[in-house]
Design an enzyme around this catalytic site. Structure first.
Site, PDB file in Angstrom:
ATOM      1  CD  GLU A  63      -1.335   0.799  -4.803  1.00 49.36           C
ATOM      2  OE1 GLU A  63      -1.737   0.390  -3.680  1.00 49.36           O
ATOM      3  OE2 GLU A  63      -2.002   1.577  -5.509  1.00 49.36           O
TER       4      GLU A  63
ATOM      5  CG  PHE B 128      -6.717  14.052  -6.114  1.00 51.03           C
ATOM      6  CD1 PHE B 128      -7.183  13.779  -4.827  1.00 51.03           C
ATOM      7  CD2 PHE B 128      -6.851  13.071  -7.085  1.00 51.03           C
ATOM      8  CE1 PHE B 128      -7.784  12.567  -4.530  1.00 51.03           C
ATOM      9  CE2 PHE B 128      -7.456  11.856  -6.795  1.00 51.03           C
ATOM     10  CZ  PHE B 128      -7.924  11.597  -5.514  1.00 51.03           C
ATOM     11  CD  GLN B 129      -4.955   9.362  -6.236  1.00 52.10           C
ATOM     12  OE1 GLN B 129      -4.694   9.181  -7.420  1.00 52.10           O
ATOM     13  NE2 GLN B 129      -5.569   8.442  -5.499  1.00 52.10           N
TER      14      GLN B 129
ATOM     15  CE  LYS C  17      -3.756  11.529 -16.559  1.00 51.09           C
ATOM     16  NZ  LYS C  17      -5.083  11.594 -15.928  1.00 51.09           N
TER      17      LYS C  17
ATOM     18  CG  MET D 250      10.972 -13.702  16.511  1.00 45.00           C
ATOM     19  SD  MET D 250      11.866 -15.174  17.073  1.00 45.00           S
ATOM     20  CE  MET D 250      12.413 -15.868  15.512  1.00 45.00           C
TER      21      MET D 250
END
Lengths: 574, 165
Positions: A50, A112-113, A162, A479
């Site tokens: 993602e 969940f999630q 959802k 760097m």
């Protein structure tokens, strides 16, 4: 027309003119993915992570000026997207990120999630929404696009439970043509009185300096800026975010300013008597020590965001407005007014600037037997005719690209300037290539940065996005190592990466072309060969001088005039 | 470092409060008190924030608040003539009739009301500027304060002008 939430979302995107979205499916967005499956108007690019989706959408937005759109699932989908959202936020990039959420009935139950996506993203979005009802979905999406793309742009998150996208729950849908928000009315026109005051000050300047930033790119004001600068004959410098909005090959351009800016740009900033800041935000990497910033200058600041004005540096004439509109007004007033810049003072000022320019602060050892990273970028500029889109990661290679690739056009330089997100370059370059398949896209990276989102090489294969990866491989986090050398007596704590993969084989395993280049004399030929392969992603692994540093450099907290030009005074930096 | 009372109208939506609170914590601004409740227009909440800072900080605070999409309108009440009030409910243990009488007198002097009484305690309601509430607490120094609840400051401008849409 009655549609389900999932269908409304997809239909809305089409009606909004969205051609591509970047995403990754998961439980909470399955209804939406099913809606996507049923149509061909909105094309979905499946990323490998993602974070890659957000950076790709961000690169797409930077290159096109259109909002980037992301679709991810709840929980880890949303948290993985956060780095990319924060990256876009810091650089004011228009983006709409749609996150799935658990069904309304279980929100707050540690389902969940489940994660509080609105809460987690709140500090790094321009605004965010939780859609409570399918009847609000279209209007909310419209608001999200409106907020993301107007005023000072930025990412907007729309969190959709959802069950709001349930295929069995249908509501009437019409595309909301207009949007009204009583609490959000971005200013466009600058205040005429302030503009007049500024123009009087500008034409009366003896040692003027124009300092521009990402706001000119975002405000699509490159043409107005160029006309303004040429009309006055004044020197111009640009921030890391502003590169390309004024042609870098022009004589009036004195290079980038700031920590790794040119000597002439920083000295001119320090000595100027009138500073005209346009769409720039006086970032700490630009100002250095605030107390010593532009000590003798009156400051004019044009910005669309009132909160950017006098945030770190007090300004004398603030102008809140769209840079393009304000510059147009200013050009009109300069032309209509009688007063003209004092040519003799301006002549002397340019004479001084040319002396600083004579220091050749970007000079480096061109006879080195090792590949100098600066040399690769110079050759990249030559080989691509200065016209490629360059997506960069973060670190030394980013600074070399900014210094040595002379951008003549806006929207060509894509880099994470504000947040400094390693891993940005490859996905951002893929987003740009998707938008402009006929343009050359170079991803300038290092062996450390590239590994942060290297999985997107798979996305490049799947969607046929043949960018060219310029990997400046110095076997260090360059760097970090440079700062350790200067400020920590060369104690290279964990800045060396052992077990670097064989990038040629790695690229080949994804179906791409890999090249290893370890001699300076092979650099140009390799670049020409790679860019000639129009339809292949070529991963060029340049084995560069391991301990090359980025110069010039102003150490953090030092004044603009306290620059270190070459390696001969490295010790003084500390 | 002056004390400012910033009054805002914001969308009465879930999350609006946390946007404001989050802004203060993320940017390191002080909050002395914060109160919020819906107005006569149920789509709007009125919030009062008491903060301290230099002129530069206060300017940034008001600009950053204005930038929040949920903030509809904002005023720094301390820039003009205004009235501020805070309410306190304070429960004090009472030990014998002398102390009960003393407390009643003090409440009277401060124009407080005793709103709950038991054999062993009084609960006093007091409204005024924060300094007056502080002074009342100081006055009770020798007594046994069981509980103090303060509403935080509310403010309104004087005259017919006001903060509305």
């Amino acid at each position: 027309m009655e549609l389900s939430g999932g269908d409304i979302l997809v239909r809305f995107l089409k009606d909004e003119g969205v051609e591509h979205i970047f995403g990754y499916p998961g439980g909470a967005v399955l209804h939406i993915y099913d809606a996507l499956y049923k149509q061909d108007d909105v094309k979905h690019i499946l990323v490998r992570h993602e974070q890659g989706a957000t950076h790709a959408a961000d690169g797409y937005a930077r290159a096109t000026g259109k909002p980037g759109v992301v679709l991810v699932t709840s929980g880890p989908g949303a948290t993985n997207a956060v780095t990319g959202i924060a990256t876009a936020y810091m650089d004011s990039i228009p983006m709409v990120v749609i996150t799935g959420q658990v069904p309304r009935a279980v929100i707050g139950s540690d389902a969940f999630q489940e994660v509080d996506s609105v809460g987690i993203t709140r500090p790094c979005v321009k605004h965010n929404f939780l859609v409570n009802d399918v009847s609000e979905l279209a209007a909310t999406l419209k608001k999200a696009f409106y907020v993301a793309t107007t005023g000072r742009p930025g990412p907007v998150v729309v969190d959709i439970p959802k069950d709001v996208t349930d295929p069995n729950v249908k509501v009437p849908y019409t595309y909301p043509e207009t949007v009204e928000m009583r609490s959000y009315n971005p200013v466009v026109k600058g205040h005429p009185g302030q503009i007049k005051k500024a123009v009087d000050m500008i034409v009366a300047a003896k040692r003027p300096m124009i300092y521009t930033g990402g706001g000119v790119v975002l405000g699509n004001a490159s043409a107005e800026l160029t006309e303004f600068v040429r009309l006055l004959g004044y020197p111009i410098t640009q921030t890391l975010m502003g590169l390309g909005s004024y042609p870098a090959t022009d004589q009036q351009y004195v290079g980038m300013l700031g920590m790794h800016g040119t000597y002439e740009a920083n000295m001119a900033m320090h000595e100027c008597d009138t500073l005209i800041a346009i769409g720039a935000r006086f970032d700490d990497r630009v100002t250095g020590k605030i107390a010593e910033f532009c000590p003798s200058a009156k400051i004019i600041h044009i910005d669309i965001d009132p909160a950017s004005i006098s945030k770190t540096v007090r300004v004398d004439v603030p102008i809140v407005g769209d840079v393009s509109a304000v510059l147009t007004d200013m050009i009109g007033q300069v032309k209509a007014g009688k007063a003209r810049p004092d040519q003799s003072a301006l002549g002397q000022w340019w004479e001084q600037i040319e002396k600083w320019r004579g220091e050749d602060c970007l000079g480096y050892d061109r006879n080195s037997p090792l590949i100098k990273p600066q040399f690769v970028i110079e050759k990249l500029w030559e080989v691509t005719g200065g016209d490629a889109i360059v997506a960069s990661d973060v670190g030394q290679h980013q600074m070399f690209a900014a210094q040595y690739y002379k951008f003549d056009k806006p929207n060509k330089w894509l880099n994470s300037g504000g947040l400094g997100t390693m891993g940005f370059g490859l996905p951002a370059g893929l987003g740009a290539k998707l938008a402009y398949p006929d343009q050359d896209v170079a991803v300038v990276t290092g062996e450390a940065s590239i590994q942060m989102c290297i999985q997107e090489l798979g996305t490049a294969t799947q969607y046929d996005l043949p960018v060219k990866v310029i990997n400046l491989n110095n076997r260090y986090m360059g760097m970090v190592r440079q700062w350790q050398q200067f400020f920590y007596e060369s104690r290279y704590s964990h800045s060396y990466m052992d077990a670097i993969p064989d990038f040629v084989k790695l690229a080949e395993s994804y179906g791409h072309v890999g090249m290893l280049i370890d001699k300076p004399e092979d650099v140009e030929g390799a670049l020409r060969e790679a860019f000639a392969m129009k339809d292949r992603l070529v991963f060029m692994d340049f084995i560069t001088d391991q301990e090359e540093n980025v110069y010039p450099m102003i150490a953090a907290g030092k004044g603009q005039h306290e620059m270190h030009l070459h390696s001969d005074n490295e010790r003084e930096l500390a | 470092m002056l004390r400012h009372i910033i009054s805002l109208l914001l969308e009465n939506e879930s999350g609006a409060l946390s946007r404001v609170a989050g802004l203060f914590s993320a940017r390191g601004y002080n909050i002395e008190s914060l109160t919020v409740a819906p107005t006569e227009d149920e789509t709007l909440s009125r919030m009062t924030i008491v903060t301290t800072g230099s002129d530069e900080i206060i300017e940034q605070i008001t600009k950053q608040l204005n930038k929040l999409i949920d903030v509809v309108k904002l005023v720094d009440l301390t820039e003009g003539r205004h009235i501020e009030r805070e309410m306190m409910l304070i429960k004090v243990a009472t030990n014998g009739s002398d102390q009960r009488e003393e407390l009643m007198r003090l409440a009277d002097i401060f124009r407080g009301n005793i709103i709950d009484v038991t054999d062993a305690s009084y609960t006093i309601e007091l409204t005024g500027e924060s300094e007056k509430l502080d002074a009342f607490i100081d006055t009770l120094a020798k007594m046994n304060i069981l509980e103090t609840v303060r509403s935080g400051v509310m403010g309104i401008s004087r005259g017919e002008k006001g903060l509305h849409l």
